[in-house]
Design an enzyme around this catalytic site. Structure first.
Site, PDB file in Angstrom:
ATOM      1  N   GLU A 269     -21.742   3.334 -16.257  1.00 55.41           N
ATOM      2  CA  GLU A 269     -22.569   2.520 -15.767  1.00 55.41           C
ATOM      3  C   GLU A 269     -23.868   3.239 -16.170  1.00 55.41           C
ATOM      4  O   GLU A 269     -24.191   4.380 -16.128  1.00 55.41           O
ATOM      5  CB  GLU A 269     -22.659   2.462 -14.309  1.00 55.41           C
ATOM      6  CG  GLU A 269     -21.208   1.840 -13.804  1.00 55.41           C
ATOM      7  CD  GLU A 269     -20.925   1.764 -12.523  1.00 55.41           C
ATOM      8  OE1 GLU A 269     -21.627   1.800 -11.555  1.00 55.41           O
ATOM      9  OE2 GLU A 269     -19.664   1.053 -12.117  1.00 55.41           O
ATOM     10  N   HIS A 292     -22.617  -3.126  -9.818  1.00 53.37           N
ATOM     11  CA  HIS A 292     -22.264  -2.473  -8.924  1.00 53.37           C
ATOM     12  C   HIS A 292     -22.870  -2.903  -7.524  1.00 53.37           C
ATOM     13  O   HIS A 292     -23.651  -1.876  -6.938  1.00 53.37           O
ATOM     14  CB  HIS A 292     -22.497  -0.843  -9.298  1.00 53.37           C
ATOM     15  CG  HIS A 292     -21.375  -0.131  -8.591  1.00 53.37           C
ATOM     16  ND1 HIS A 292     -20.845   1.262  -9.002  1.00 53.37           N
ATOM     17  CD2 HIS A 292     -20.979  -0.147  -7.128  1.00 53.37           C
ATOM     18  CE1 HIS A 292     -20.160   1.562  -7.988  1.00 53.37           C
ATOM     19  NE2 HIS A 292     -20.015   0.820  -6.971  1.00 53.37           N
TER      20      HIS A 292
HETATM   21  P1  NAI Z   1      -9.623   2.459   1.668  1.00 51.13           P
HETATM   22  O1  NAI Z   1      -9.525   3.687   1.623  1.00 51.13           O
HETATM   23  O2  NAI Z   1      -9.906   1.882   2.952  1.00 51.13           O
HETATM   24  O3  NAI Z   1      -8.696   1.489   1.034  1.00 51.13           O
HETATM   25  C1  NAI Z   1      -7.973   1.993  -0.421  1.00 51.13           C
HETATM   26  C2  NAI Z   1      -6.483   1.857  -0.325  1.00 51.13           C
HETATM   27  O4  NAI Z   1      -5.918   1.945  -1.371  1.00 51.13           O
HETATM   28  C3  NAI Z   1      -5.794   2.506   0.797  1.00 51.13           C
HETATM   29  O5  NAI Z   1      -4.820   1.670   1.609  1.00 51.13           O
HETATM   30  C4  NAI Z   1      -4.799   3.480  -0.019  1.00 51.13           C
HETATM   31  O6  NAI Z   1      -3.550   3.688   0.612  1.00 51.13           O
HETATM   32  C5  NAI Z   1      -4.561   2.598  -1.165  1.00 51.13           C
HETATM   33  N1  NAI Z   1      -4.071   3.334  -2.425  1.00 51.13           N
HETATM   34  C6  NAI Z   1      -4.680   4.733  -2.859  1.00 51.13           C
HETATM   35  N2  NAI Z   1      -4.014   4.747  -4.122  1.00 51.13           N
HETATM   36  C7  NAI Z   1      -3.297   3.872  -4.486  1.00 51.13           C
HETATM   37  C8  NAI Z   1      -2.257   3.422  -5.606  1.00 51.13           C
HETATM   38  N3  NAI Z   1      -2.180   4.478  -6.523  1.00 51.13           N
HETATM   39  N4  NAI Z   1      -1.735   2.146  -5.584  1.00 51.13           N
HETATM   40  C9  NAI Z   1      -2.045   1.385  -4.506  1.00 51.13           C
HETATM   41  N5  NAI Z   1      -2.891   1.560  -3.623  1.00 51.13           N
HETATM   42  C10 NAI Z   1      -3.134   2.784  -3.410  1.00 51.13           C
HETATM   43  O7  NAI Z   1     -11.019   2.051   0.765  1.00 51.13           O
HETATM   44  P2  NAI Z   1     -11.803   0.754   0.819  1.00 51.13           P
HETATM   45  O8  NAI Z   1     -13.048   1.137   1.882  1.00 51.13           O
HETATM   46  O9  NAI Z   1     -11.078  -0.453   0.734  1.00 51.13           O
HETATM   47  O10 NAI Z   1     -12.551   0.817  -0.882  1.00 51.13           O
HETATM   48  C11 NAI Z   1     -11.565   0.502  -1.887  1.00 51.13           C
HETATM   49  C12 NAI Z   1     -12.253   0.811  -3.084  1.00 51.13           C
HETATM   50  O11 NAI Z   1     -13.529   0.020  -3.071  1.00 51.13           O
HETATM   51  C13 NAI Z   1     -12.860   2.318  -3.391  1.00 51.13           C
HETATM   52  O12 NAI Z   1     -12.647   2.724  -4.622  1.00 51.13           O
HETATM   53  C14 NAI Z   1     -14.238   2.363  -3.171  1.00 51.13           C
HETATM   54  O13 NAI Z   1     -14.954   3.078  -3.724  1.00 51.13           O
HETATM   55  C15 NAI Z   1     -14.832   0.858  -3.826  1.00 51.13           C
HETATM   56  N6  NAI Z   1     -15.829   0.167  -3.138  1.00 51.13           N
HETATM   57  C16 NAI Z   1     -16.750  -0.318  -4.099  1.00 51.13           C
HETATM   58  C17 NAI Z   1     -17.890  -0.841  -3.643  1.00 51.13           C
HETATM   59  C18 NAI Z   1     -18.844  -1.796  -4.606  1.00 51.13           C
HETATM   60  O14 NAI Z   1     -20.077  -1.635  -4.441  1.00 51.13           O
HETATM   61  N7  NAI Z   1     -18.388  -2.267  -5.660  1.00 51.13           N
HETATM   62  C19 NAI Z   1     -18.239  -0.725  -2.244  1.00 51.13           C
HETATM   63  C20 NAI Z   1     -17.496  -0.174  -1.356  1.00 51.13           C
HETATM   64  C21 NAI Z   1     -16.373   0.264  -1.881  1.00 51.13           C
END
Ligand code: NAI
Length: 412
Positions: A269, A292
């Site tokens: 990025e 992003h």
């Molecule tokens: P979270 O931690 O609440 O949920 C992530 C889920 O992924 C968990 O349930 C976990 O068990 C699961 N997981 C982990 N490894 C896995 C795998 N190999 N296969 C399947 N499931 C798996 O996180 P949240 O808050 O839902 O965020 C998700 C993603 O979104 C993160 O990467 C975060 O950095 C990103 N994000 C991006 C933003 C943006 O501006 N685009 C803003 C906020 C978050």
């Protein structure tokens, strides 16, 4: 380095980088009126002088709290990162100084979920390519390939904070939701757990990714996974750039096997506004590209302000370190009618027994004791029955003499 309990209006809090006013409001509502705000980050010498008398500092991503800066902030007891990332802070050094660091990982969940819902609808209708064509003066007025989302299948990979919210929103427009997660997750609404990632990919009209960046999720969607998807299916990634193998996605879009994509995150990025965005995705009309901004809304900024301010308030008021990113996590009840001693020490043998010996020497009745350690530090919180303030101060003085002490605090 130790602090005794101060009146809230004496506790100086410095907020940098235009942290949302909601933070200041939350702090002031709780009595923390000594708040100094700066609209931008400060260069290091100015930062050091701004932090001279500060007990707490709030930053966003531009302020570098290096070991050198922290070393010269003698009163600092807590750091709030009013954002998601904490790489801008030397977390290990802060820990070694007994300074917990807090952030706001989930305040923008709803913002991401709303954007993804919009992208699902736009991709299913083929709007990105019609939009791009119209900008060039072309009129793609055809229903071919434009589909409603009602009744279509949405596959969510990673059913955490964001994934679950998207599932509920998508059901609201009539989609059938299934999800795959490495943890067993309770299905919300009518969603159902897919038996495997392969099955989820094979049956979904749209696949959206919401996993963290880990060694296991890097390239979790590559050529083999894309090949398993239905012809014409769409891919959405608003999680982390490396989760999708971008060259494989480009190949699948070029061949037409994947019918569209929406990407908010990329393996590489740009660092800032002047840095060009380079990506093989730029060639595709049917790909929505966003810089992003999935979590970037005014509401999210406001929520972040409140969430982090409340964590700092809790730590200051009662010592709770729940969700601190660099520190043993202790969740604490209120302590009415008690004095509370907080003691942060290097995790070495004998500290706790010396602390307890000091209490028995003073014949003080311990009403509650909470201890958490990590490999390098220990955090013990001891509630004692109300006694004269001078007696508690003497006790604190003795605790400060215990070898391995990093910092202590008393809450009356
Ligand atoms: P979270 O931690 O609440 O949920 C992530 C889920 O992924 C968990 O349930 C976990 O068990 C699961 N997981 C982990 N490894 C896995 C795998 N190999 N296969 C399947 N499931 C798996 O996180 P949240 O808050 O839902 O965020 C998700 C993603 O979104 C993160 O990467 C975060 O950095 C990103 N994000 C991006 C933003 C943006 O501006 N685009 C803003 C906020 C978050």
């Amino acid at each position: 380095m130790n602090t005794t309990s101060l009146a809230k209006n004496k506790i100086k809090i410095v907020l940098l980088e235009g942290v949302h006013p909601s933070a200041r409001e939350a702090l002031e509502r709780d009595g923390y009126t000594n708040v100094v705000t700066h609209p931008k980050s400060l260069p290091s010498e100015a930062l050091v002088s701004a932090l001279q008398a500060a007990y707490f500092v709030g930053i966003r991503s531009a302020t570098q709290l290096t070991a050198e800066v922290l070393d010269r902030a003698p009163k600092l007891i807590g750091i709030g990162c009013f954002c998601i990332g904490t790489n801008q802070v030397d977390l290990g050094f802060a820990r070694s100084r007994g300074i917990p660091v807090f952030n706001a990982p989930f305040s923008n969940t709803r913002s991401v979920a709303e954007l993804v819902l919009a992208e699902i609808i736009l991709l299913m209708r083929g709007i990105p390519e019609r939009n791009a064509a119209a900008h060039r003066g072309e009129w793609l007025k055809t229903a071919t390939g434009a589909r409603e989302v009602r009744g279509k299948k949405l596959g969510i990979v990673g059913y955490g904070h964001i994934g679950t919210q998207i599932g509920l929103l998508a059901e609201g427009v009539g989609m059938q939701v299934s999800y795959f997660d490495i943890e067993t997750k309770l299905a919300l609404g009518n969603a159902r757990a897919a038996p495997s990632l392969e099955k989820l990919l094979a049956e979904s009209d749209v696949v959206t990714l919401h996993v963290p960046e880990t060694p296991e999720t890097e390239g979790i969607i590559g050529a083999a996974q894309l090949a398993r998807m239905k012809p014409g299916a769409k891919v959405i990634n608003a999680s982390r750039g490396k989760v999708v193998d971008i060259d494989s996605l480009a190949a699948a879009l070029r061949s037409g096997h994947i019918g569209g994509a929406a990407l908010d995150v990329f393996p590489k990025e740009p660092k800032g506004a002047g840095d060009p965005f380079v990506s093989p995705m730029r060639e595709f009309d049917n790909v929505i590209l966003t810089p992003h901004v999935g979590g970037s809304t005014e509401e999210a900024q406001e929520n972040i302000g409140i969430e982090v301010a409340e964590k700092l308030i809790k730590y200051s008021n009662n010592g709770s370190t729940i969700t601190a990113v660099n520190f043993p996590q202790v969740s604490l009840p209120e302590h009415p009618g008690k004095h509370r001693l907080l003691h942060i020490h290097r995790n070495q043998p004998g500290v706790l027994s010396r602390i307890n010996a000091a209490f028995s020497r003073h014949d003080v009745n311990i009403a509650g004791q909470y201890l958490q350690t990590d490999p390098s530090i220990g955090y013990v919180v001891i509630d004692v029955e109300m006694q004269k303030v001078s007696a508690t101060k003497r006790l604190k003085g003795e605790l400060d003499e215990v070898a391995g002490t990093i910092r202590s605090r008393v809450l009356y």
